[in-house]
Every structure is written in C-alpha cells, then in structure tokens.
Design a protein around this motif. Structure first.
Motif, PDB file in Angstrom:
ATOM      1  N   ILE A 142      70.022  23.841 129.119  1.00  0.00           N
ATOM      2  CA  ILE A 142      70.223  24.778 130.027  1.00  0.00           C
ATOM      3  C   ILE A 142      70.554  26.125 129.545  1.00  0.00           C
ATOM      4  O   ILE A 142      70.117  27.294 129.989  1.00  0.00           O
ATOM      5  N   ASN A 143      71.443  26.177 128.587  1.00  0.00           N
ATOM      6  CA  ASN A 143      71.723  27.348 127.945  1.00  0.00           C
ATOM      7  C   ASN A 143      70.495  28.114 127.159  1.00  0.00           C
ATOM      8  O   ASN A 143      70.481  29.330 127.128  1.00  0.00           O
ATOM      9  N   GLN A 144      70.009  27.143 126.691  1.00  0.00           N
ATOM     10  CA  GLN A 144      68.761  27.966 125.822  1.00  0.00           C
ATOM     11  C   GLN A 144      67.947  28.508 126.662  1.00  0.00           C
ATOM     12  O   GLN A 144      67.176  29.648 126.593  1.00  0.00           O
ATOM     13  N   TYR A 145      67.466  27.864 127.997  1.00  0.00           N
ATOM     14  CA  TYR A 145      66.538  28.470 129.011  1.00  0.00           C
ATOM     15  C   TYR A 145      67.236  29.479 129.568  1.00  0.00           C
ATOM     16  O   TYR A 145      66.471  30.603 129.795  1.00  0.00           O
ATOM     17  N   LEU A 146      68.495  29.667 129.713  1.00  0.00           N
ATOM     18  CA  LEU A 146      69.048  30.723 130.329  1.00  0.00           C
ATOM     19  C   LEU A 146      69.191  31.970 129.371  1.00  0.00           C
ATOM     20  O   LEU A 146      68.877  32.975 129.870  1.00  0.00           O
TER      21      LEU A 146
END
Length: 133
Positions: free
Chosen positions: A119-123
């Motif tokens: 999720i953090n990588q996507y954001l």
C-alpha cells in the motif's frame, strides 16, 4: 492454559494501546506541501481511495503515517468497531485483514490491496512525485 494465554495477550494489548497511539501522534511526519493546483488534483484522485483499518494496528499506523506524509485526504474506515465497514471489507476484499486499501477507478473497477508495504509503495508511486513545493 489456553484461556490464561488469551487473557494475558488481551491485557497486554489493552496496556499497549495508549502507547501506540501516543507514538503515532509523536512520530507522524508533516505533510508534503504542493502547489494549490497539484493538491486539488491529489484530492480529486484520493476520493477514489478508502483505507479499512483498525485504530491500533501497527501496520495500519504505518500506512496512516505515509498518508499523512503524502498529504492525502483518504477516507479511513474502522473495520474493528464498525460492523458495516467490517462487512464491506469481508464482502469486497474477501477477508477481514487490515490495513486494506480499496482502490476504485473511473470505470468503477475496484481493487483491494492488503499489505502495508505494498500500500505504501503504491501511494508513494502514485502521489509522491506530484509537484511538491
């Protein structure tokens, strides 16, 4: 013996909750500053994102910190205490596991992303490079 272990961990969790919330409050980074036009675009794109989370989950805290770092107005839904949000998470994502980012696109397609690092990588990939001041 099983019930003793269960009570022990429940008590431990109750004792740690205030410290976890204080740690989040003290370590949450300042948000990214963008031009007004860039922030408006980020706000528009963020309307299609919803984070299902538990308030004291360490992995949820990790994702909320990244959301704050990137100045994203993502809707947060408590899947622990709100039965409606819990049911939405189970029905849409297939599991009551948090954090879970619900990503909707312009065509109405929905994707459910469960791992905090993912999720953090996507954001970061989606919003991290949008014109910071």
């Amino acid at each position: 013996m099983k019930s003793v272990i269960k009570v022990f961990f429940r008590t431990l969790r109750i004792l740690l909750i205030p410290f976890m919330l204080l740690w989040e409050l003290l370590t949450t980074p300042k948000g990214m500053v963008r031009t007004a036009a860039a922030q408006l675009e980020v706000d528009r794109q963020s309307r299609k994102l919803v984070l299902y989370q538990f308030k004291t989950c360490p992995f949820c805290i990790k994702v909320r910190r990244e959301i704050n770092r990137l100045s994203l107005p993502i809707e947060l839904r408590d899947a622990q205490k709100n039965p409606q949000h819990r049911a939405e998470l189970l029905q849409g994502g297939g599991a009551i596991k948090v954090p879970c980012l619900q990503i909707s696109d312009e065509q109405g397609n929905v994707q459910w992303m469960y791992e905090s690092a993912e999720i953090n990588q996507y954001l970061h990939q989606r919003f991290g490079s949008i014109q910071a001041v």
